[in-house]
Motif scaffolding. Structure first.
Motif, PDB file in Angstrom:
ATOM      1  N   LEU A 113     -26.013  16.163  -3.147  1.00 43.48           N
ATOM      2  CA  LEU A 113     -26.592  15.280  -3.916  1.00 43.48           C
ATOM      3  C   LEU A 113     -25.718  14.210  -4.016  1.00 43.48           C
ATOM      4  O   LEU A 113     -26.083  12.811  -4.245  1.00 43.48           O
ATOM      5  CB  LEU A 113     -26.829  16.099  -5.666  1.00 43.48           C
ATOM      6  N   ARG A 116     -25.470  11.867  -1.544  1.00 42.42           N
ATOM      7  CA  ARG A 116     -26.685  11.592  -1.759  1.00 42.42           C
ATOM      8  C   ARG A 116     -26.928   9.690  -2.674  1.00 42.42           C
ATOM      9  O   ARG A 116     -27.383   9.120  -2.485  1.00 42.42           O
ATOM     10  CB  ARG A 116     -27.674  12.011  -1.664  1.00 42.42           C
ATOM     11  N   MET A 117     -25.839  10.395  -4.489  1.00 39.93           N
ATOM     12  CA  MET A 117     -26.607   9.431  -4.620  1.00 39.93           C
ATOM     13  C   MET A 117     -25.479   8.088  -4.494  1.00 39.93           C
ATOM     14  O   MET A 117     -25.760   7.106  -4.268  1.00 39.93           O
ATOM     15  CB  MET A 117     -25.657   9.922  -6.095  1.00 39.93           C
ATOM     16  N   PHE A 120     -26.509   5.913  -1.448  1.00 46.83           N
ATOM     17  CA  PHE A 120     -28.259   5.043  -2.116  1.00 46.83           C
ATOM     18  C   PHE A 120     -27.130   4.560  -3.289  1.00 46.83           C
ATOM     19  O   PHE A 120     -28.205   3.559  -4.232  1.00 46.83           O
ATOM     20  CB  PHE A 120     -29.041   5.924  -2.932  1.00 46.83           C
ATOM     21  N   ALA A 122     -25.603   4.560  -6.068  1.00 52.63           N
ATOM     22  CA  ALA A 122     -25.850   5.298  -7.853  1.00 52.63           C
ATOM     23  C   ALA A 122     -24.136   5.770  -8.151  1.00 52.63           C
ATOM     24  O   ALA A 122     -24.073   6.835  -8.018  1.00 52.63           O
ATOM     25  CB  ALA A 122     -26.538   6.225  -8.273  1.00 52.63           C
ATOM     26  N   GLN A 125     -23.615   6.945 -12.055  1.00 52.85           N
ATOM     27  CA  GLN A 125     -23.920   7.912 -12.321  1.00 52.85           C
ATOM     28  C   GLN A 125     -23.579   9.039 -11.307  1.00 52.85           C
ATOM     29  O   GLN A 125     -23.670   9.889 -12.336  1.00 52.85           O
ATOM     30  CB  GLN A 125     -26.215   8.499 -11.584  1.00 52.85           C
TER      31      GLN A 125
ATOM     32  N   ARG B 300     -33.397  -2.140 -12.456  1.00 56.02           N
ATOM     33  CA  ARG B 300     -33.362  -0.273 -11.867  1.00 56.02           C
ATOM     34  C   ARG B 300     -34.105  -0.525 -12.913  1.00 56.02           C
ATOM     35  O   ARG B 300     -34.897   0.881 -12.372  1.00 56.02           O
ATOM     36  CB  ARG B 300     -31.627  -0.426 -13.432  1.00 56.02           C
ATOM     37  N   PRO B 320     -37.462   6.503   0.501  1.00 53.76           N
ATOM     38  CA  PRO B 320     -36.416   6.600   0.703  1.00 53.76           C
ATOM     39  C   PRO B 320     -35.613   6.336  -0.502  1.00 53.76           C
ATOM     40  O   PRO B 320     -35.201   4.550  -0.885  1.00 53.76           O
ATOM     41  CB  PRO B 320     -36.093   6.626   1.740  1.00 53.76           C
ATOM     42  N   GLY B 321     -34.500   7.027  -1.534  1.00 45.93           N
ATOM     43  CA  GLY B 321     -33.596   6.057  -1.857  1.00 45.93           C
ATOM     44  C   GLY B 321     -34.131   6.005  -3.483  1.00 45.93           C
ATOM     45  O   GLY B 321     -33.135   5.901  -4.341  1.00 45.93           O
ATOM     46  N   VAL B 324     -33.921   8.953  -5.875  1.00 43.34           N
ATOM     47  CA  VAL B 324     -32.640   9.587  -5.914  1.00 43.34           C
ATOM     48  C   VAL B 324     -31.424  10.737  -7.008  1.00 43.34           C
ATOM     49  O   VAL B 324     -31.379  11.575  -6.829  1.00 43.34           O
ATOM     50  CB  VAL B 324     -31.740   9.384  -4.647  1.00 43.34           C
ATOM     51  N   SER B 325     -32.192  10.250  -8.410  1.00 40.66           N
ATOM     52  CA  SER B 325     -31.262  10.451  -9.311  1.00 40.66           C
ATOM     53  C   SER B 325     -31.874  11.119 -10.175  1.00 40.66           C
ATOM     54  O   SER B 325     -32.916  10.790 -10.914  1.00 40.66           O
ATOM     55  CB  SER B 325     -30.118   9.263  -9.425  1.00 40.66           C
ATOM     56  N   GLU B 327     -31.018  11.766 -12.618  1.00 43.84           N
ATOM     57  CA  GLU B 327     -30.064  11.203 -14.002  1.00 43.84           C
ATOM     58  C   GLU B 327     -30.560  10.034 -14.439  1.00 43.84           C
ATOM     59  O   GLU B 327     -31.347   9.522 -15.889  1.00 43.84           O
ATOM     60  CB  GLU B 327     -28.169  10.840 -14.120  1.00 43.84           C
ATOM     61  N   SER B 328     -31.439   9.500 -13.176  1.00 42.72           N
ATOM     62  CA  SER B 328     -31.606   7.721 -14.094  1.00 42.72           C
ATOM     63  C   SER B 328     -33.258   8.063 -14.586  1.00 42.72           C
ATOM     64  O   SER B 328     -33.475   7.331 -15.247  1.00 42.72           O
ATOM     65  CB  SER B 328     -31.648   6.909 -12.076  1.00 42.72           C
TER      66      SER B 328
END
Lengths: 203, 388
Positions: A113, A116-117, A120, A122, A125, B300, B320-321, B324-325, B327-328
């Motif tokens: 993960l 992947r983050m 992209f 991130a 995070q 964001r 896609p993407g 992805v998080s 957390e976001s």
């Protein structure tokens, strides 16, 4: 390692059998646990969840949410596979071995993960998730960070032997390695930890 | 515990000899022997390691919450996604006898004339028999069996309708009707309430936004309806034979005569669509906004909102993407909560829960939010920020 783990907190009635004991009551408890009986699951959970959570945290599962994930999955997996538990090891050891496997799987998933983050964009995070620690004490936090840098086999050995104080025979069975190998891993882990902590203290 | 090694053996071990298994067991379990052999340092490390064991577990995990989740999962392990749907009443669509289908479901056949694949949302047979009508709110791909003379198969979304003239097509819809129709094989006729009907052939796609824009453009330029339909295909465009929700498909939706809206205007449009429950529209408009100004300050939040829309549509790979998080989502929920926007916070929390649907956290979240047997305090914690 020298002190035995804390006993589970006594139940309000004081009459709840410990699943690690021998005897009919413990066998009945295990049978009910395997059947998914909520009372039995709760009883076993309360007896062992803290140990499992500590082990999972020290194995490097991640932050609190990750620890909860792994603890949860560990107990669910334990209920699902309880019929295969024949008492070769203690229930505590069996739960720890499940937790160990689940933590390894969790770390692999989280690693994917995180990649992947980062892919992209991130990174922030990903980094904050990786850095999450739950230690108020700075020294403890440093020690935990050093633990996280140990090779996996060394970390597992030192967590079980030194931090959780499980008997050598049990750790040997859990990790599937002879006692001499476990001793070597613990020995090497201590050396590495001292080196890591000393390096960090240097200006 | 076995006996302590003799002093001569301890000396050998000190000089680096490897212990036997029996000796190792003893050394691991005996504090006195271990300290004799440990020449690398004082006992500070051991003390610190033992202190780790004494770390209050409340700092490591929430014991009661995790226990509740374990028990909830044992009670109803297969219903957790349905529970999410129950929590999110904003996406619960009216359907008296409806079948809730989960993402990535294997082909099912509530209809007799078609196999339904990849259904997300609600699918219900509204009218059985030779003239079969299926009501849809969500997305599904229909593989229609060969129709005999006198047999019909229609898909209805609100007041819109798609009638099969061929074999395989995909329908995206929301509460207000059709969003898009893509034909993979054969032909279908799309009869939207807003625009004129159009016949789609293989690899052709009808898109509501495009159709509406074309209709508005036609009205503005005072061309005849026939000319407009001919020029635009009534919103139909050729698409590659792939799933239909790629955001680029809607990037052509703007009216040609009007100046292209700015990024922030698109965000406003996307937010309005989101608030109206048009998640598919919100998703594509927000994607367009993000593509126009990816580094903008609002990007964001736009990503989060688009991700939430995506999650609410249960279309995990549409953009896609974007989500992805987990957390976001969580961060967005906290921001929205601080800003007093409880609805947005709820959406983001739902997004987070659905995003991690394969993980135990999702089950925990759902269990906490929906399990009536939990204590009020636990439920309150799970429902914090939710709008009822």
């Amino acid at each position: 390692m020298r002190d035995p783990p804390s006993p589970p907190p006594p139940s309000p009635s004081g009459a709840v059998p410990c699943a690690d004991e021998s005897g009919d009551a413990a066998r009945d408890l295990l049978r009910a646990f395997a059947a998914g009986d909520p009372t039995a699951v709760s009883t076993v959970y309360r007896q062992h969840a803290d140990l499992v959570a500590r082990v999972v945290a020290h194995f490097g599962a991640g932050g609190a949410a990750d620890v909860e994930d792994v603890v949860q999955v560990t107990f669910l997996e334990a209920v699902r596979s309880a019929s295969r538990f024949k008492g070769q090891t203690s229930l505590r050891g069996w739960l720890v071995s499940i937790a160990l496997n689940q933590t390894r799987m969790h770390r692999r998933r989280e690693g994917r993960l995180r990649k992947r983050m980062i892919l992209f964009g991130a990174e922030e995070q990903a980094q904050s998730a990786a850095d999450e620690v739950h230690m108020a004490d700075e020294d403890v936090a440093r020690l935990r960070a050093a633990l996280a840098k140990l090779p996996e086999l060394q970390r597992e050995a030192i967590v079980l032997c030194e931090i959780e104080g499980l008997p050598a025979k049990e750790v040997s069975a859990l990790l599937g390695a002879p006692a001499a190998t476990i001793w070597r891993r613990v020995h090497d882990a201590k050396k590495s930890l001292r080196r890591l902590l000393a390096t960090e203290e240097e200006p | 515990m076995s006996a302590h090694p003799e002093s001569q053996r301890l000396t050998h071990l000190l000089e680096g000899a490897e212990p036997t298994d029996e000796e190792a067991e003893h050394l691991l379990d005996c504090a006195r022997c271990a300290s004799l052999l440990d020449t690398d340092g004082d006992a500070t490390l051991e003390t610190s390691l033992r202190a780790l064991r004494d770390t209050p577990t409340t700092m490591i995990y929430d014991r009661a919450r995790t226990e509740a989740a374990v028990l909830a999962q044992l009670r109803a392990p297969k219903r957790r996604f349905a529970r999410v749907a129950a929590v999110v009443s904003v996406v619960a669509m009216a359907a008296s006898v409806a079948l809730v289908l989960r993402p990535r479901q294997s082909p099912t056949s509530p209809a007799s004339h078609a196999t339904i694949e990849g259904a997300v949302g609600r699918v219900a047979v509204e009218q059985a028999g030779p003239d079969e009508v299926v009501a849809l709110t969500g997305q599904a791909t229909f593989r229609v069996t060969h129709l005999q003379p006198g047999q019909r198969f229609r898909v209805r979304a609100a007041r819109d309708e798609v009638e099969v003239r061929g074999t395989q097509f995909r329908v995206d819809s929301d509460a207000s009707g059709l969003v898009a129709v893509t034909v993979q094989e054969g032909r279908v006729e799309v009869r939207p309430a807003c625009c004129s009907a159009v016949l789609l052939g293989p690899s052709e796609r009808w898109d509501r936004e495009r159709a509406q824009a074309a209709a508005a453009s036609a009205a503005a330029s005072a061309t005849t309806p026939e000319a407009s339909a001919t020029a635009s295909g009534g919103g139909a465009v050729a698409v590659p034979p792939t799933p239909a929700t790629a955001p680029t498909a809607a990037a052509n939706a703007g009216a040609p005569a009007a100046p292209a809206p700015s990024g922030i205007e698109l965000v406003a449009q996307g937010t309005a669509a989101f608030d109206a429950g048009n998640y598919a529209t919100a998703q594509v408009v927000l994607a367009k906004a993000i593509a126009s100004e990816p580094a903008a300050a609002w990007a964001r939040d736009a990503r989060t909102l688009a991700g939430a829309a995506q999650v609410l549509m249960s279309a995990p790979d549409a953009i896609p993407g974007l989500s992805v998080s987990a957390e976001s989502f969580d961060a967005a929920a906290k921001r929205a909560q601080r800003g007093g926007d409880a609805r947005r916070a709820t959406m983001a929390r739902v997004g987070a829960a659905r995003h991690v649907s394969g993980r135990a956290a999702a089950a925990r979240w759902c269990a906490l939010a929906t399990d009536p047997s939990l204590s009020a305090a636990l439920r309150a914690e799970a429902e914090r920020g939710c709008v009822r």
